[in-house]
Design a protein around this motif. Structure first.
Motif, PDB file in Angstrom:
ATOM      1  N   TRP A  50      18.994   1.665  -4.117  1.00 39.31           N
ATOM      2  CA  TRP A  50      17.764   2.257  -3.581  1.00 39.31           C
ATOM      3  C   TRP A  50      16.582   1.309  -3.714  1.00 39.31           C
ATOM      4  O   TRP A  50      15.738   1.232  -2.829  1.00 39.31           O
ATOM      5  N   ASN A  51      16.519   0.571  -4.822  1.00 39.97           N
ATOM      6  CA  ASN A  51      15.413  -0.373  -4.995  1.00 39.97           C
ATOM      7  C   ASN A  51      15.387  -1.405  -3.877  1.00 39.97           C
ATOM      8  O   ASN A  51      14.345  -1.716  -3.313  1.00 39.97           O
ATOM      9  N   ILE A  52      16.561  -1.942  -3.558  1.00 38.06           N
ATOM     10  CA  ILE A  52      16.600  -3.056  -2.606  1.00 38.06           C
ATOM     11  C   ILE A  52      16.474  -2.561  -1.159  1.00 38.06           C
ATOM     12  O   ILE A  52      15.664  -3.083  -0.386  1.00 38.06           O
ATOM     13  N   THR A  53      17.240  -1.520  -0.795  1.00 37.50           N
ATOM     14  CA  THR A  53      17.141  -1.065   0.602  1.00 37.50           C
ATOM     15  C   THR A  53      15.724  -0.543   0.889  1.00 37.50           C
ATOM     16  O   THR A  53      15.142  -0.842   1.933  1.00 37.50           O
ATOM     17  N   ALA A  54      15.159   0.200  -0.072  1.00 36.64           N
ATOM     18  CA  ALA A  54      13.801   0.716   0.144  1.00 36.64           C
ATOM     19  C   ALA A  54      12.813  -0.446   0.247  1.00 36.64           C
ATOM     20  O   ALA A  54      11.904  -0.425   1.072  1.00 36.64           O
ATOM     21  N   GLY A  55      13.018  -1.467  -0.590  1.00 37.23           N
ATOM     22  CA  GLY A  55      12.134  -2.627  -0.553  1.00 37.23           C
ATOM     23  C   GLY A  55      12.144  -3.302   0.812  1.00 37.23           C
ATOM     24  O   GLY A  55      11.101  -3.720   1.326  1.00 37.23           O
ATOM     25  N   ILE A  56      13.328  -3.395   1.410  1.00 38.03           N
ATOM     26  CA  ILE A  56      13.437  -4.028   2.728  1.00 38.03           C
ATOM     27  C   ILE A  56      12.689  -3.199   3.784  1.00 38.03           C
ATOM     28  O   ILE A  56      11.921  -3.726   4.585  1.00 38.03           O
ATOM     29  N   VAL A  57      12.914  -1.884   3.749  1.00 38.05           N
ATOM     30  CA  VAL A  57      12.214  -1.010   4.701  1.00 38.05           C
ATOM     31  C   VAL A  57      10.702  -1.165   4.544  1.00 38.05           C
ATOM     32  O   VAL A  57       9.956  -1.275   5.517  1.00 38.05           O
ATOM     33  N   LEU A  58      10.251  -1.213   3.281  1.00 37.57           N
ATOM     34  CA  LEU A  58       8.820  -1.330   3.001  1.00 37.57           C
ATOM     35  C   LEU A  58       8.216  -2.574   3.622  1.00 37.57           C
ATOM     36  O   LEU A  58       7.161  -2.527   4.252  1.00 37.57           O
ATOM     37  N   LEU A  59       8.902  -3.692   3.457  1.00 38.93           N
ATOM     38  CA  LEU A  59       8.373  -4.958   3.962  1.00 38.93           C
ATOM     39  C   LEU A  59       8.179  -4.922   5.468  1.00 38.93           C
ATOM     40  O   LEU A  59       7.122  -5.241   5.993  1.00 38.93           O
ATOM     41  N   PHE A  60       9.235  -4.500   6.175  1.00 37.17           N
ATOM     42  CA  PHE A  60       9.161  -4.462   7.641  1.00 37.17           C
ATOM     43  C   PHE A  60       8.101  -3.473   8.111  1.00 37.17           C
ATOM     44  O   PHE A  60       7.343  -3.737   9.032  1.00 37.17           O
ATOM     45  N   SER A  61       8.088  -2.310   7.456  1.00 37.81           N
ATOM     46  CA  SER A  61       7.256  -1.232   7.990  1.00 37.81           C
ATOM     47  C   SER A  61       5.781  -1.445   7.681  1.00 37.81           C
ATOM     48  O   SER A  61       4.936  -0.738   8.191  1.00 37.81           O
ATOM     49  N   ARG A  62       5.444  -2.394   6.838  1.00 37.86           N
ATOM     50  CA  ARG A  62       4.044  -2.678   6.601  1.00 37.86           C
ATOM     51  C   ARG A  62       3.542  -3.723   7.585  1.00 37.86           C
ATOM     52  O   ARG A  62       2.536  -3.537   8.251  1.00 37.86           O
ATOM     53  N   TYR A  63       4.258  -4.846   7.670  1.00 36.22           N
ATOM     54  CA  TYR A  63       3.658  -5.978   8.361  1.00 36.22           C
ATOM     55  C   TYR A  63       3.795  -5.891   9.882  1.00 36.22           C
ATOM     56  O   TYR A  63       2.885  -6.284  10.596  1.00 36.22           O
ATOM     57  N   LEU A  64       4.914  -5.336  10.381  1.00 38.70           N
ATOM     58  CA  LEU A  64       5.004  -5.219  11.844  1.00 38.70           C
ATOM     59  C   LEU A  64       3.911  -4.316  12.418  1.00 38.70           C
ATOM     60  O   LEU A  64       3.257  -4.693  13.388  1.00 38.70           O
ATOM     61  N   PRO A  65       3.668  -3.135  11.827  1.00 36.36           N
ATOM     62  CA  PRO A  65       2.594  -2.302  12.372  1.00 36.36           C
ATOM     63  C   PRO A  65       1.185  -2.865  12.172  1.00 36.36           C
ATOM     64  O   PRO A  65       0.226  -2.307  12.686  1.00 36.36           O
ATOM     65  N   ILE A  66       1.055  -3.948  11.397  1.00 34.87           N
ATOM     66  CA  ILE A  66      -0.246  -4.638  11.375  1.00 34.87           C
ATOM     67  C   ILE A  66      -0.247  -5.732  12.435  1.00 34.87           C
ATOM     68  O   ILE A  66      -1.189  -5.879  13.213  1.00 34.87           O
ATOM     69  N   ILE A  67       0.858  -6.499  12.473  1.00 33.24           N
ATOM     70  CA  ILE A  67       0.942  -7.612  13.427  1.00 33.24           C
ATOM     71  C   ILE A  67       0.820  -7.097  14.866  1.00 33.24           C
ATOM     72  O   ILE A  67       0.058  -7.640  15.672  1.00 33.24           O
TER      73      ILE A  67
ATOM     74  N   ASN B 185       0.809  -1.215   0.000  1.00 35.37           N
ATOM     75  CA  ASN B 185       0.000   0.000   0.000  1.00 35.37           C
ATOM     76  C   ASN B 185       0.844   1.268   0.000  1.00 35.37           C
ATOM     77  O   ASN B 185       0.376   2.350   0.327  1.00 35.37           O
ATOM     78  N   CYS B 186       2.135   1.149  -0.367  1.00 32.22           N
ATOM     79  CA  CYS B 186       3.001   2.326  -0.339  1.00 32.22           C
ATOM     80  C   CYS B 186       2.984   3.038  -1.671  1.00 32.22           C
ATOM     81  O   CYS B 186       2.756   4.230  -1.760  1.00 32.22           O
ATOM     82  N   ASN B 187       3.231   2.281  -2.735  1.00 34.70           N
ATOM     83  CA  ASN B 187       3.253   2.829  -4.093  1.00 34.70           C
ATOM     84  C   ASN B 187       4.378   3.816  -4.330  1.00 34.70           C
ATOM     85  O   ASN B 187       4.226   4.809  -5.024  1.00 34.70           O
ATOM     86  N   LEU B 188       5.513   3.521  -3.756  1.00 38.85           N
ATOM     87  CA  LEU B 188       6.728   4.220  -4.149  1.00 38.85           C
ATOM     88  C   LEU B 188       6.998   3.773  -5.579  1.00 38.85           C
ATOM     89  O   LEU B 188       6.883   2.605  -5.883  1.00 38.85           O
ATOM     90  N   GLN B 189       7.329   4.708  -6.466  1.00 34.80           N
ATOM     91  CA  GLN B 189       7.528   4.307  -7.858  1.00 34.80           C
ATOM     92  C   GLN B 189       8.907   4.701  -8.337  1.00 34.80           C
ATOM     93  O   GLN B 189       9.183   5.873  -8.527  1.00 34.80           O
ATOM     94  N   ASP B 190       9.759   3.714  -8.540  1.00 35.28           N
ATOM     95  CA  ASP B 190      11.082   3.995  -9.082  1.00 35.28           C
ATOM     96  C   ASP B 190      11.055   3.949 -10.610  1.00 35.28           C
ATOM     97  O   ASP B 190      12.054   4.210 -11.254  1.00 35.28           O
ATOM     98  N   TYR B 191       9.898   3.578 -11.189  1.00 30.78           N
ATOM     99  CA  TYR B 191       9.743   3.590 -12.646  1.00 30.78           C
ATOM    100  C   TYR B 191       8.802   4.745 -12.997  1.00 30.78           C
ATOM    101  O   TYR B 191       8.190   5.338 -12.114  1.00 30.78           O
ATOM    102  N   SER B 192       8.677   5.050 -14.296  1.00 29.39           N
ATOM    103  CA  SER B 192       7.657   5.998 -14.731  1.00 29.39           C
ATOM    104  C   SER B 192       6.579   5.228 -15.467  1.00 29.39           C
ATOM    105  O   SER B 192       6.896   4.368 -16.281  1.00 29.39           O
ATOM    106  N   GLY B 193       5.331   5.553 -15.193  1.00 33.17           N
ATOM    107  CA  GLY B 193       4.224   4.810 -15.793  1.00 33.17           C
ATOM    108  C   GLY B 193       4.291   4.745 -17.311  1.00 33.17           C
ATOM    109  O   GLY B 193       3.964   3.725 -17.916  1.00 33.17           O
ATOM    110  N   GLU B 194       4.721   5.838 -17.949  1.00 30.83           N
ATOM    111  CA  GLU B 194       4.692   5.911 -19.408  1.00 30.83           C
ATOM    112  C   GLU B 194       5.660   4.913 -20.037  1.00 30.83           C
ATOM    113  O   GLU B 194       5.423   4.414 -21.131  1.00 30.83           O
TER     114      GLU B 194
END
Lengths: 186, 579
Positions: free
Chosen positions: B501-518, B115-124
């Motif tokens: 940036w893709n990988i470190t941000a991805g790791i932060v994203l994973l932790f920061s989503r599921y722990l605050p739900i769990i 549910n973050c939708n950080l975008q390292d690509y451009s839609g076009e």
């Protein structure tokens, strides 16, 4: 976890059909009967087709200028400069734009130039300029096209788009539509 | 009166007026009461459950809820990865967009899943229509549904009884999507179609401008996408420039609409809790705490933006529209500044102006919105984050006045406090540690090798800034804050499409989503099992303004202590050192 695998999988497929299949099809079906077939608002001028909402690059002195753009108004992409407000490189860019504008618009004081004419928009495709942004260009266009200034001011007045419901948001002018009308003015 | 200011006020008031009935409706949906959507959605849902072999009446414990949530999320992740890595040959790709690189696909799949939708690509250029609709838009629906379902579990657990059975996850999840998200999305998408937002599967079109320049115009199924992008507080744009793009957000009306629907469910969830637990006063106290925090961030930001950039004022031009760099004329400064804070306090992260070009004060307020992350917050999860602070405040308040810490008739004990503390501290931990690592690399101008390549094919870490000095630091801080807050907006100057940036941000994203739900679901589950103690003279009252103030203070203290040093190095330093 194993026990939930199959139901989760099956429910995901159903959700995929519903949200990615049926939902967009409904919207697409409705879009097909809208005036522009869901392909974006288009205006036709002398057999040429333009996207009304996609700004175009206008740098020629005989047209009203559009805003600077980080993507040169090529809507194959989009984006802003992403320069910070105190970035020195950015300030140099703005200074150059002001100087260029002053050269092309003799008789205009610096304080009459509104910032939207010398700053890049967020999308790089901004179709609009401010009212002041159009008025400050009248002198130049009158001289280039040999048209009375009054005529241009009333054109700007006609083309001004008022706030939504006359209550919410800013007034603005679509540069493309303004220039199309300007060509018809003669 | 100033029409721009009026527009902003109208948006806020309209949201509140719509959120009250919606909150009541959501409460009814989760309690299983009769609602008007039963007639056509009821039989459909029954069929879906039957086809999926789900017994939607089987009640789950909090642990079963979490297992189910994580299992179904894993399936979605694998599906998204498959789409992103194979979009080159999958259908609906008229512009012949190639497959995403594995590190980018990893980042994109996770960021939409959480549910973050950080975008390292451009839609076009980075996503085919198949990817946009079948992977990204799909995740926008189901990730929002996941957050709302988790909040529904917590609502259920806070009822005044002792139980382990907290409803069925699939039931909460599907109903969040079919009863709440889908109907509103259809309405909003249709309104967009009639305002010039494209909804087509045709590819780019070449157009020759009046001046004779040949350019191309990207199109696509935008209207359907933009509706759920905002309603689900996802925020990922169809186009690279997100809601600044004149096809994605064509006029002031669509701008109001997008703003209203992104705050709508975060508002409504608070009221839904009030209706669900029959504690309306408590809901209003929570809402007021959130609103005060929101206003404290919005007002200075609007003022900073409408006053414009002093550096430009110094050059002698006028700034009637305010700081216009990165902004669109049709929205202008009031609405764009208001949006920038709305999108960061809730976890949308869509933008209608480029945040990197905002004034330092505004940048700081956006960061604060994400650091606190619960002035409203994202759909469902915003309430969960707020719940953590409430638990902390109850405990501190209880200690201060010498009463047993109780919340809604349940004792808060060591175990719940430990979980709450871990969740509250984990957010700053993730942000600060990763910002520190990237700052170290940049400060030493480290050769990053495979991990990073800039536009000139150099591998030095300094190349990932678009702006020098303090603002460059803010770009890194913003990126990790945005990830950890599941926000997804960015100081887009940062060169973030590379393995580092893709990988470190991805790791932060994973932790920061599921722990605050769990965490919150676990706390609520533990509380639900405890004996219900009716209110007495010894109870710390939670539905009072005093308690509201306490919650507010706890939030500010945690955010200020944790983040002040980092903010001082970024936007605050930038503000005080300008030439």
């Amino acid at each position: 976890m194993k026990k939930e695998l199959l139901p989760s999988f099956l429910l995901s497929i159903i959700c995929l059909i519903l949200f990615s299949g049926i939902y967009p099809l409904i919207i697409w079906g409705i879009a097909c009967v809208t005036p522009n077939n869901g392909e974006g608002e288009v205006i036709n001028v002398n057999g040429k087709k333009y996207y009304a909402n996609i700004g175009q690059k206008f740098t020629d002195d005989k047209y009203f200028y559009s805003r600077p753009s980080a993507v040169a108004y090529n809507a194959a992409g989009s984006g802003g400069s992403n320069k910070g407000p105190y970035n020195e490189e950015y300030q140099e860019d703005v200074k150059k734009r002001i100087d260029t504008f002053m050269v092309h618009n003799p008789g205009i004081a610096k304080s009459e130039i509104p910032s939207d004419l010398v700053t890049a928009s967020g999308s790089g495709l901004d179709p609009d300029i401010s009212i002041q942004g159009a008025k400050v260009q009248v002198k130049r266009i009158a001289a280039t096209r040999h048209i009375a200034e009054d005529k241009l001011y009333s054109l700007i007045d006609n083309q001004t788009e008022r706030p939504f419901l006359s209550m919410f948001g800013p007034s603005k002018i679509n540069v493309l539509k303004l220039n199309v009308m300007l060509e018809n003015l003669k | 009166m100033n029409t721009e200011l009026l527009g902003v006020i109208a948006m806020f008031v309209a949201t509140l007026l719509l959120a009250l009935p919606l909150g009541k409706y959501i409460a009814k949906v989760y309690s299983g009461d009769k609602v008007w959507t039963d007639t056509f959605m009821g039989p459909l849902e029954k069929l879906f459950f039957k086809l999926s072999r789900i017994d939607e009446l089987r009640e789950m414990s909090w642990k079963q809820h979490l297992t189910t949530l994580l299992t179904i999320n894993l399936i979605w992740f694998l599906w998204a990865m498959f789409c992103l890595l194979n979009q080159n040959w999958l259908p609906l790709n008229p512009d012949h967009i190639p497959a995403q690189a594995p590190d980018m696909a990893f980042n994109t799949a996770i960021s939409f899943l959480v549910n973050c939708n950080l975008q390292d690509y451009s839609g076009e250029t980075g996503a085919s229509y198949f990817t946009q609709v079948y992977a990204l838009m799909f995740l926008q629906f189901v990730s929002a549904g996941t957050g709302m379902a988790a909040a529904a579990v917590v609502f259920n657990a806070l009822k005044d009884r002792s139980t382990e059975k907290l409803g069925n996850f699939y039931n909460y999840f599907l109903k969040s999507c079919t009863r709440i998200l889908l109907p509103i999305c259809i309405l909003v998408a249709v309104m967009h179609v009639f305002n010039g937002t494209p909804m087509t599967f045709k590819g780019m079109e070449t157009q020759i401008s009046m001046q004779g320049d040949t350019t191309q115009v990207s199109r696509g199924p935008v209207a359907a996408f933009v509706a759920i992008k905002h309603l689900g507080t996802n925020g990922g744009g169809f186009f690279g420039a997100n809601s600044t793009h004149p096809l994605e957000n064509p006029n002031y009306f669509t701008n109001m609409l997008q703003l209203i629907i992104q705050i709508l469910i975060p508002f409504a969830m608070v009221f839904a809790m009030g209706f669900y637990l029959r504690r309306k006063k408590l809901a209003w106290v929570f809402w007021c705490v959130m609103t005060i925090g929101f206003l404290l961030l919005v007002v200075p930001t609007v003022i900073a933006e409408i006053h414009g950039n002093p550096a430009l004022a110094h050059m002698g031009i006028s700034q009637p529209g305010g700081n216009m760099e990165g902004k669109e004329v049709r929205f202008a400064s009031y609405a764009t500044a208001f949006w920038s804070i709305a999108t960061t306090v809730i976890s949308t992260g869509s933008v209608n102006g480029m945040h990197d070009s905002f004034m330092p004060v505004s940048g700081m307020n956006m960061l604060l919105g994400m650091m606190i992350n619960s002035f409203y917050g994202g759909v469902g999860v915003g309430f969960l984050n707020f719940f953590i602070y409430v638990i902390l405040a109850v405990f501190i308040g209880g200690l201060m006045v010498g009463r047993t810490p109780e919340f809604l008739g349940k004792k808060i004990e060591a175990r719940e406090m430990k979980i709450a503390m871990i969740i509250a501290l984990f957010h700053p931990f993730l942000i600060l540690v990763f910002t520190a690592i990237s700052s170290y690399l940049a400060a030493h101008n480290t050769d990053m090798g495979w991990w990073f390549t800039d536009a000139n094919c150099k591998h030095n870490a300094i190349g990932w800034f678009n702006n020098p000095s303090y603002h460059g630091f803010s770009e890194m801080l913003y990126q990790y804050t945005s990830c950890s807050a599941n926000n997804g907006s960015g100081f887009e100057g940062l060169a973030d499409n590379n393995p580092f940036w893709n990988i470190t941000a991805g790791i932060v994203l994973l932790f920061s989503r599921y722990l605050p739900i769990i965490g919150p679901v676990a706390i609520a589950g533990l509380l639900a099992q405890k004996k219900y103690i009716p209110e007495s003279g010894g109870t710390l009252k939670t539905d009072t303004s005093t308690f509201g103030l306490l919650v507010f203070a706890v939030k500010i203290i945690i955010a200020a202590l944790a983040f002040f040093p980092a903010l001082a190095l970024g936007p605050i330093a930038e503000l005080f050192t300008r030439h």
